[in-house]
Design an enzyme around this catalytic site. Structure first.
Site, short mmCIF file in Angstrom:
data_model
loop_
_atom_site.label_atom_id
_atom_site.label_comp_id
_atom_site.label_asym_id
_atom_site.label_seq_id
_atom_site.Cartn_x
_atom_site.Cartn_y
_atom_site.Cartn_z
N GLU A 167 6.88 47.04 -24.34
CA GLU A 167 8.20 47.64 -24.54
C GLU A 167 9.09 46.58 -25.21
O GLU A 167 9.03 45.40 -24.84
CB GLU A 167 8.81 48.05 -23.20
CG GLU A 167 10.19 48.68 -23.32
CD GLU A 167 10.80 49.11 -21.98
OE1 GLU A 167 10.30 48.67 -20.92
OE2 GLU A 167 11.78 49.88 -21.99
N HIS A 223 11.10 42.08 -18.29
CA HIS A 223 10.46 42.44 -17.02
C HIS A 223 8.98 42.72 -17.20
O HIS A 223 8.50 42.92 -18.32
CB HIS A 223 11.14 43.67 -16.38
CG HIS A 223 11.01 44.95 -17.16
ND1 HIS A 223 11.95 45.33 -18.11
CD2 HIS A 223 10.07 45.92 -17.16
CE1 HIS A 223 11.59 46.50 -18.63
NE2 HIS A 223 10.45 46.87 -18.08
N HIS A 274 3.26 47.69 -17.98
CA HIS A 274 3.69 47.17 -19.28
C HIS A 274 4.49 45.88 -19.12
O HIS A 274 4.89 45.53 -18.01
CB HIS A 274 4.50 48.21 -20.09
CG HIS A 274 5.83 48.59 -19.52
ND1 HIS A 274 6.01 49.68 -18.70
CD2 HIS A 274 7.06 48.03 -19.66
CE1 HIS A 274 7.29 49.78 -18.38
NE2 HIS A 274 7.96 48.79 -18.94
#
Lengths: 134, 134
Positions: B130, B7, B79
């Site tokens: 991430e 994502h 992010h």
């Protein structure tokens, strides 16, 4: 209206170093650098199984990413690009909804050879959005 | 090493307004808001054919995205999240390569119920990364 996430663009001050980070530290598959003089950038494509990341380094005078790097010298995420089936229909819908299309409002041919438009970040939560005809 | 783009996370000051923009202006399919008190955010998922966008609004005290919104009040891309097959092997490789893992260095259970780690933006061209175990 929006379809696939075509790419995430990351502006970087040093394309060779950034490419090495993605290749050696993150273990990604990267392309050779590709100069796009008409778009004022040199690009490295990071091919992921479902989409791609584009690392962008300024090329020549008046690069469209230079101001971003002046503000964020170590780089950062510059924009996201969504695919649309019909860029003129998309533009007309956006305008009807009050969103601002950057530049003349006419699609230009983007770095992938397809018509693109950019939308004003202030209308999209501080996110520069590119639309590309699929 | 890195696999799919899981994502892109966008921090927003007003989740209802941002969701309406993605639904009405960009014509995207959006989820109902989901409170994640353990992660200090409320999330709306925007499902695209190949990945998803997560709109994040601060929830409660000490939200991890509050400092970002203090610096960028209208929001912005916070992010990117890449999937990895083995998060401990990924962490060890990253450390060997000199990349900094945020926090204790031990994976935590992320918002999707899977182990995650965050990497220092200074080691990745100003991009907060991430990693999530696939």
């Amino acid at each position: 209206m929006i379809g696939r996430l075509n790419h995430v663009a990351i502006a970087v001050p040093d394309l060779e170093k950034a490419s090495a980070t993605y290749r050696d530290v993150l273990g990604a598959t990267i392309s050779a650098p590709q100069a796009e003089p008409d778009h004022g950038v040199t690009v490295v494509f990071i091919e992921l199984p479902n989409t791609k990341i584009e690392l962008l380094e300024p090329l020549g005078e008046n690069s469209p990413i230079q101001a971003f790097l002046d503000r964020s010298p170590s780089g950062g995420i510059h924009h996201v690009c969504y695919e649309v089936d019909d860029i003129l229909a998309a533009r007309d819908r956006l305008k009807e909804q009050g969103a601002r299309v950057l530049g003349s409002g006419e699609p230009k041919i983007g770095a992938h050879g397809k018509p693109v438009l950019f939308l004003h970040p202030k209308d999209f939560n501080g996110t520069l959005v590119e639309l590309e005809q699929a």
